[in-house]
Design an enzyme around this catalytic site. Sequence first.
Site, PDB file in Angstrom:
ATOM      1  N   ASP B 245       0.853  -1.202   0.000  1.00  0.00           N
ATOM      2  CA  ASP B 245       0.000   0.000   0.000  1.00  0.00           C
ATOM      3  C   ASP B 245       0.892   1.257   0.000  1.00  0.00           C
ATOM      4  OD1 ASP B 245      -2.039   2.035   1.546  1.00  0.00           O
ATOM      5  OD2 ASP B 245      -3.122   0.491   0.456  1.00  0.00           O
ATOM      6  N   TYR B 395      -3.500  11.183   0.508  1.00  0.00           N
ATOM      7  CA  TYR B 395      -3.956  10.857  -0.845  1.00  0.00           C
ATOM      8  C   TYR B 395      -3.917  12.092  -1.730  1.00  0.00           C
ATOM      9  CZ  TYR B 395      -5.400   6.167   0.382  1.00  0.00           C
ATOM     10  OH  TYR B 395      -5.386   4.851   0.758  1.00  0.00           O
ATOM     11  N   HIS B 452      -4.655  -7.994   0.174  1.00  0.00           N
ATOM     12  CA  HIS B 452      -3.951  -6.728   0.281  1.00  0.00           C
ATOM     13  C   HIS B 452      -3.195  -6.566   1.598  1.00  0.00           C
ATOM     14  CE1 HIS B 452      -3.412  -2.444  -0.603  1.00  0.00           C
ATOM     15  NE2 HIS B 452      -3.717  -2.220   0.648  1.00  0.00           N
TER      16      HIS B 452
END
Lengths: 469, 476
Positions: B245, B395, B452
């Site tokens: 990630d 982000y 993930h």
Amino acid sequence: CSFFAGIMLLEIFLVLGAVIIYFLLPKKKEETLPFKEGWWGKGEKPDTEEDTTIWPFKVQTTEEELSDLFRRLDQARFTEPLENSCFHYGTNSVYLKKVISYWKNQFNWKKQVEVLNKYPQFKTKIQGIDIHFVHVKPPRLPEGQSAKPLLMVHGWPGSFYEFYKIIPLLTDPASHGLSDEHIFEVICPSIPGYGFSEAPHKKDFNSVSAASIFYELMLRLGFNEFYAQGGDWGWLICTNLAQIAPSHMKGLHLNLASVTNVGFTHLLSILLGCYFPGLFGFQDEDVRRMFPFLKKGLYRILLESGYAHIQATKPDTVGCGLNDSPAGLAAYILEKFSTWTNLEFHNLEDGGLERKFHLDDLLTNIMIYWVSGCIVSSMRFYKENMQKGLGTQKHERLTVQVPTGIASFPNEIMHTPQAWAQKKYTNIVSFHFMPRGGHFAALEEPKLLAEDILQFVGKVEKEQLWRKK
Amino acid sequence: ENVLSQIRYFESSQRNPFLVPAAALGVGGVLVYWLRSGHKIKTIEMGDGWWGSGKRPPKGKEDESIRPFKIETSDKEIEDLHYRLDRFRYTPPLEGAAFHYGFNSNYLQKVVAYWRNQFNWRKQVEVLNKYPHFHTTIEGIDIHFIHVKPHYVPHGRAVQPLLMVHGWPGSFYEFYKIIPMLTEPAEHSLNDGDIVFEVICPSIPGYGFSEAPHQKGFDSKAAARIFHKLMNRLGFKEYYLQGGDWGSRITIDMAQMLPQSVKGLHLNLIFIPIRGLRKILSVMLGSYVPWLVGLSREDVQRMYPFIQKNFYELLQESGYLHIQATKPDTAGCGLNDSPVGLAAYILEKFSTWTDKAFRQKDDGSLESKYSLDELLTNVMIYWVTSSIVPSMRFYKENISKDPTLTADARVGVHVPTGIAAFPQELAHTPHVWAKEVFKNIITYSYMPQGGHFAAFEEPKLLAQDIIKFVRKVEKL
């Protein structure tokens, strides 16, 4: 030489011939959108006939409701904004704290409930769920005149309350300095899943479902012919209504006219439109509002559509916290009232909210979402409409033949030129560039919008355009 | 005859005393330059930054002390949480919705009931404190990290420093199960103790117990630089990196910034842009003639149908990314105020990103892979530190600069790299594409299971792959 002349003439004839044939060929028969049956109540549909009574409704509040709200506001946990970030990262929490303080100390919900109740409200069960609506008749009618029924549909994150300033201008124009040639009785429903309308319990409740329900509502109220007005989701629902029941709709007025069926000609006009506006039917104002396209079209959409993306995919997740935190709900909704009123408001520390709106009105709208607990169901509407992708639904491919009036406000998120709108709305009677105003036209510029509706209806009535379809 | 005349010419030139040495020098110079430039690896700019509030203080030395600390809680904190859990306002799900509309609120009520009545935060705080925590100030903000050393190391055995970086919506806590497998591998039957690590897990600034940046512009390169400074401050000159990630993005930046400090880079997630005609052709032909474009059968199985898996699925699952990359302060506001909203938002990812098929289940199959205690501990880290909004800002800071989130392909990644490709990861990058950016792939493994949150879900598999990778690098 004559040989070449011969060839040229042949080419010209061929082209002309093709053009003539294209225009003469019978056009595909215009399809109507079928009425969408449905049943949205809990569990199985009962065998009994649906109860069609209409009963009056009043918004109510309790001490408990208010004290619960205040407790949550008191305990709200905020995060400091980044230095100099204004509204670029979303709602600025320093300004939000001021709003919360006003909400707790000055905003009077009991008084606002009385304001909401000044117009008669009703509920009736359609397709298994209770539909809430406001129904305002004109206080007085000149001799020989009848009131024209007008359905006005709100959007997200708005509500029926957005129309409270414009309703008197339409039911009683003379008292507000407007011509009383046409007077309306206004019906403002709440979209199922919004405000005081019950939320659907089943999947697949989309704009065509809402349009079908509102169609039944108008018939149940005894209206055989009516006008419809809408922006945001109201635009789509009223458009669908015009596609379902064109013979009942005298005229359709929109303050938003998006195009979802993008084709090759659209792309071409985006690439070349600012160089050859005339070729694509663009007016100067169109060019001014649309170009440079990357900045004013694509980037703007990307920057502002995060909410739509998450609501169209995970509404239950994103709405969950908002139904539990009034501060969070306010931040989420107020951000839209800032940015969609004027994109430049990004650069202001207070998001420019109080330049065009009064905090009482903004908070009343938010309270409607809060007290009805409808934020999650309001977001599900995005998924039901957009899940399969834009441009894929049947109704997006069908045109609208009902006489249409479009009020194009300058600060709307994306501008749709008449050249594009008329591909879908084949009977545009009026298209006006409004001098100011953004997305929430009815709340922000009620007089401008009312004037445009009146002139549109005037045109339709004068030439009895609905008969000529 | 021509040849003879050439030879005669050569012989005559030999007689020129300057020509040959000059030629030799010339060729030699070219060779040296070519050899040197061939070895000179391109790097990305390291840059500098200041993230504290207000103006950067004038040239004074930053406080470089490393301060141990323990996570604490209080009755007040727990009561406030319980109060909010009790008052959660719930919206019933649509009939038959499962997890298709997001987190199913019927199942959420069960999670909240557990959280309220069985979950013991004080006990979990003790669990969190079992590893040593520290704070140190870098570039104006306090950086939190845990530093776990092996209990016993035989004399002369090397201990490899390993920096492991988490992502969103995870935290340093994701590594708690894998850490003992890396510091005491022999006890977990992973090896003979020939490869042993000391593990450093920082919290990305803005996440968990690391202070959030007060200035705009804090992107993965800033995090990368800060983590290099951290390792340097801890006395390490060379170290291994591991990440998935955002951790993948940050450790790749670290490898591109200061390759000489990175002994090896192990990743469980990479993104390669689908750019260029060759890539597009290879996508189109891949399912028919995979061998022609360098794809293995496992690659094909994981990547195709291509549009479905890489376009539609990504669109379906990237709403959170879109809103966080544009309006983080709005998206996070309610989540910092409603613990249930926060849990729904975060746990939805632990369901869907572990296995997309979990969306069809009414309970998102969350408890099939994780315990509620560990899931809620991670959520509590976001709750007690109020870090959800700054975590989302990361982000915006990154995506507004580079929407594709891929490594700088011009610079490339030259450090020894190990890639663990988990089958339920959001997107699969085949070896043949990874090679274009990662010039020195030592191991590429198709993991048999897992999604993930690899370290959290399959710590043993991941640990095995890390050890396998490091063993190969150490042999080189």
